[in-house]
Design a protein around this motif. Structure first.
Motif, PDB file in Angstrom:
ATOM      1  N   UNK A 196      -4.475  -6.350  -8.123  1.00 55.78           N
ATOM      2  CA  UNK A 196      -4.521  -7.806  -8.267  1.00 55.78           C
ATOM      3  C   UNK A 196      -3.722  -8.163  -9.516  1.00 55.78           C
ATOM      4  N   UNK A 197      -2.756  -9.067  -9.350  1.00 57.09           N
ATOM      5  CA  UNK A 197      -1.937  -9.516 -10.478  1.00 57.09           C
ATOM      6  C   UNK A 197      -2.137 -11.014 -10.660  1.00 57.09           C
ATOM      7  N   UNK A 198      -2.310 -11.417 -11.894  1.00 55.66           N
ATOM      8  CA  UNK A 198      -2.488 -12.842 -12.201  1.00 55.66           C
ATOM      9  C   UNK A 198      -1.280 -13.334 -12.983  1.00 55.66           C
ATOM     10  N   UNK A 199      -0.671 -14.437 -12.490  1.00 61.11           N
ATOM     11  CA  UNK A 199       0.482 -15.027 -13.150  1.00 61.11           C
ATOM     12  C   UNK A 199       0.131 -16.451 -13.585  1.00 61.11           C
ATOM     13  N   UNK A 200       1.086 -17.150 -14.171  1.00 66.25           N
ATOM     14  CA  UNK A 200       0.806 -18.481 -14.702  1.00 66.25           C
ATOM     15  C   UNK A 200       0.365 -19.471 -13.630  1.00 66.25           C
ATOM     16  N   UNK A 201       0.942 -19.336 -12.439  1.00 71.94           N
ATOM     17  CA  UNK A 201       0.656 -20.343 -11.408  1.00 71.94           C
ATOM     18  C   UNK A 201       0.183 -19.749 -10.081  1.00 71.94           C
ATOM     19  N   UNK A 202      -0.070 -18.432 -10.029  1.00 72.01           N
ATOM     20  CA  UNK A 202      -0.543 -17.851  -8.775  1.00 72.01           C
ATOM     21  C   UNK A 202      -1.123 -16.460  -9.007  1.00 72.01           C
ATOM     22  N   UNK A 203      -1.811 -15.998  -7.969  1.00 73.04           N
ATOM     23  CA  UNK A 203      -2.323 -14.631  -7.946  1.00 73.04           C
ATOM     24  C   UNK A 203      -1.578 -13.851  -6.867  1.00 73.04           C
ATOM     25  N   UNK A 204      -1.538 -12.544  -7.046  1.00 70.89           N
ATOM     26  CA  UNK A 204      -0.958 -11.685  -6.018  1.00 70.89           C
ATOM     27  C   UNK A 204      -1.894 -10.511  -5.756  1.00 70.89           C
ATOM     28  N   UNK A 205      -2.240 -10.320  -4.497  1.00 68.57           N
ATOM     29  CA  UNK A 205      -3.074  -9.192  -4.076  1.00 68.57           C
ATOM     30  C   UNK A 205      -2.189  -8.257  -3.277  1.00 68.57           C
ATOM     31  N   UNK A 206      -2.192  -6.997  -3.658  1.00 66.60           N
ATOM     32  CA  UNK A 206      -1.318  -6.029  -2.986  1.00 66.60           C
ATOM     33  C   UNK A 206      -2.119  -4.797  -2.574  1.00 66.60           C
ATOM     34  N   UNK A 207      -1.926  -4.382  -1.318  1.00 68.75           N
ATOM     35  CA  UNK A 207      -2.512  -3.141  -0.806  1.00 68.75           C
ATOM     36  C   UNK A 207      -1.354  -2.204  -0.441  1.00 68.75           C
ATOM     37  N   UNK A 208      -1.468  -0.948  -0.840  1.00 70.75           N
ATOM     38  CA  UNK A 208      -0.365   0.011  -0.732  1.00 70.75           C
ATOM     39  C   UNK A 208      -0.837   1.250   0.014  1.00 70.75           C
ATOM     40  N   UNK A 209      -0.194   1.533   1.142  1.00 67.50           N
ATOM     41  CA  UNK A 209      -0.524   2.715   1.937  1.00 67.50           C
ATOM     42  C   UNK A 209       0.004   3.958   1.216  1.00 67.50           C
ATOM     43  N   UNK A 210      -0.877   4.934   0.981  1.00 65.27           N
ATOM     44  CA  UNK A 210      -0.499   6.116   0.214  1.00 65.27           C
ATOM     45  C   UNK A 210       0.037   7.257   1.075  1.00 65.27           C
ATOM     46  N   UNK A 211       0.084   7.070   2.380  1.00 66.67           N
ATOM     47  CA  UNK A 211       0.607   8.138   3.243  1.00 66.67           C
ATOM     48  C   UNK A 211       2.117   8.274   3.120  1.00 66.67           C
ATOM     49  N   UNK A 212       2.781   7.178   2.787  1.00 70.64           N
ATOM     50  CA  UNK A 212       4.237   7.166   2.834  1.00 70.64           C
ATOM     51  C   UNK A 212       4.804   6.949   1.437  1.00 70.64           C
ATOM     52  N   UNK A 213       5.703   7.830   1.051  1.00 73.59           N
ATOM     53  CA  UNK A 213       6.327   7.754  -0.276  1.00 73.59           C
ATOM     54  C   UNK A 213       7.799   8.091  -0.119  1.00 73.59           C
ATOM     55  N   UNK A 214       8.670   7.232  -0.642  1.00 69.42           N
ATOM     56  CA  UNK A 214      10.107   7.444  -0.522  1.00 69.42           C
ATOM     57  C   UNK A 214      10.783   7.098  -1.840  1.00 69.42           C
ATOM     58  N   UNK A 215      11.360   8.091  -2.485  1.00 68.20           N
ATOM     59  CA  UNK A 215      12.083   7.892  -3.748  1.00 68.20           C
ATOM     60  C   UNK A 215      11.212   7.161  -4.772  1.00 68.20           C
ATOM     61  N   UNK A 216      10.021   7.692  -4.963  1.00 70.52           N
ATOM     62  CA  UNK A 216       9.058   7.165  -5.945  1.00 70.52           C
ATOM     63  C   UNK A 216       8.528   5.778  -5.590  1.00 70.52           C
ATOM     64  N   UNK A 217       8.747   5.350  -4.359  1.00 72.47           N
ATOM     65  CA  UNK A 217       8.299   4.021  -3.931  1.00 72.47           C
ATOM     66  C   UNK A 217       7.417   4.175  -2.702  1.00 72.47           C
ATOM     67  N   UNK A 218       6.405   3.304  -2.595  1.00 67.76           N
ATOM     68  CA  UNK A 218       5.508   3.312  -1.440  1.00 67.76           C
ATOM     69  C   UNK A 218       5.888   2.131  -0.550  1.00 67.76           C
ATOM     70  N   UNK A 219       6.572   2.389   0.562  1.00 60.16           N
ATOM     71  CA  UNK A 219       7.208   1.297   1.307  1.00 60.16           C
ATOM     72  C   UNK A 219       6.317   0.523   2.281  1.00 60.16           C
ATOM     73  N   UNK A 220       5.135   1.066   2.618  1.00 61.34           N
ATOM     74  CA  UNK A 220       4.301   0.343   3.578  1.00 61.34           C
ATOM     75  C   UNK A 220       3.204  -0.397   2.820  1.00 61.34           C
ATOM     76  N   UNK A 221       3.289  -1.729   2.797  1.00 61.56           N
ATOM     77  CA  UNK A 221       2.415  -2.544   1.950  1.00 61.56           C
ATOM     78  C   UNK A 221       1.931  -3.782   2.693  1.00 61.56           C
ATOM     79  N   UNK A 222       0.929  -4.402   2.089  1.00 61.02           N
ATOM     80  CA  UNK A 222       0.517  -5.760   2.477  1.00 61.02           C
ATOM     81  C   UNK A 222       0.359  -6.541   1.182  1.00 61.02           C
ATOM     82  N   UNK A 223       0.984  -7.698   1.126  1.00 63.06           N
ATOM     83  CA  UNK A 223       0.945  -8.523  -0.088  1.00 63.06           C
ATOM     84  C   UNK A 223       0.532  -9.941   0.292  1.00 63.06           C
ATOM     85  N   UNK A 224      -0.411 -10.484  -0.460  1.00 69.86           N
ATOM     86  CA  UNK A 224      -0.851 -11.865  -0.259  1.00 69.86           C
ATOM     87  C   UNK A 224      -0.731 -12.599  -1.589  1.00 69.86           C
TER      88      UNK A 224
END
Length: 325
Positions: free
Chosen positions: A266-294
């Motif tokens: 959960x990230x809090x910014x000046x004018x909004x929040x961001x919720x991010x879920x990250x699937x840990x099965x998939x990893x590519x070049x230090x990045x996790x590409x399968x996500x859900x962000x609200x």
């Protein structure tokens, strides 16, 4: 499996069917059976059309009901009845081999990390054995080689019988490789609760997501060596308003219905929040590409969301089309 391999399997099953004298001695029936195995080997993936709607619909439906137990019979009936009226030939033979083709499609999809809901309607559980990559070069090449031999005059039945005998051995070897890796992981992590294996396109490399009592470990197994790439603390999802609201979003709901191992932020910014879920099965070049962000405004109204495969933060921001973070 990938579409190309499913097509080759359709040809292979059509060739294998020529072991039956009734099919081998009747060109019309042989042609109808080949069309049945080709269409049957592709039919369950018709749910790919949900991709045209959005990723949430695709994730919720791909390899779901179209790969279920009732679907095996529905696809067989639809294809066989159509071919019977076109070719006016043996319904039994066409239906039998079409059913085999549909069943093989669903069966082989179980062996990769994506899996299927093959047990529906009895269970919505995803069945994913994590033994074969979605595209396996060996499986593709051996089918292609069999088709080339067939076209060059070799007996189709014996050719593809040999192909599938070899493939049975190949699946057994891959299963034993997976089990050996799991045994090593259980020695490394005595409190292991779950191990999810993701075979790569490389024969000797596997990606793994390991769940223990207190942590998630992202691991790579390569040439018998196991390396821990990332460690994340295992934190329960908090029952707070921002999470409750985010879960109402169709993209996050689809992600949670599909992903068996993930971490959240959960990230809090000046004018909004961001919720991010990250699937840990998939990893590519230090990045996790399968996500859900609200993303939600300060009053907890959902203003944007995304789920799916994304390989950079820049592209993710473009998908969200919103509030830059």
């Amino acid at each position: 499996m990938d579409t190309g391999t499913h097509v080759l399997m359709g040809f292979a099953l059509g060739g294998l069917a020529t072991f039956d004298p009734a099919i081998a001695n009747d060109p019309t029936l042989a042609h109808a059976v080949l069309i049945g195995t080709l269409v049957g080997s592709q039919a369950p993936d018709i749910d790919t059309v949900f991709k045209l709607k959005n990723n949430a619909k695709y994730i919720r439906n791909h390899r779901g009901m179209t790969h279920s137990i009732p679907a095996l019979f529905i696809w067989t009936l639809l294809i066989s009845v159509t071919l019977f009226y076109i070719y006016d030939t043996s319904f039994f033979h066409v239906a039998l081999w079409t059913f085999i083709a549909v069943s093989v499609h669903v069966f082989v999809d179980i062996f990769n990390s994506y899996g299927t809901q093959a047990l529906r309607p009895f269970s919505k559980k995803w069945v994913a054995l994590g033994i074969i990559n979605t595209f396996d070069p060996f499986i593709f090449i051996i089918h292609l080689a069999g088709i080339v031999l067939w076209l060059n005059g070799h007996h189709a039945g014996y050719t593809f019988l040999a192909v599938y005998v070899v493939l049975i051995g190949y699946y057994i070897i891959r299963f034993r490789q997976q089990q050996a890796i799991k045994r090593k992981l259980k020695q490394m992590f005595p409190d292991v609760e779950q191990v999810i294996t993701v075979p790569t396109i490389k024969w000797n490399e596997w990606h793994l997501a390991v769940t223990t009592s207190n942590h998630f470990y992202v691991v790579r197994a390569q040439n018998g060596t196991i390396d821990v790439l990332d460690i994340f603390e295992k934190c329960p999802i908090p029952d707070i308003p921002i999470i409750q609201k985010a879960k109402q979003d169709e993209n996050l709901a689809a992600f949670l219905s599909f992903s068996p191992v993930y971490r959240w932020e959960i990230h809090e910014y000046n004018d909004h929040y961001e919720v991010r879920f990250i699937d840990l099965r998939y990893r590519s070049k230090n990045y996790y590409p399968f996500v859900a962000v609200v993303q939600l405004d300060l009053d907890l109204n959902i203003v944007s969301s995304y789920t799916g495969w994304i390989f950079s933060e820049k592209k993710l921001r473009k998908k969200l089309e919103l509030i830059p973070s």
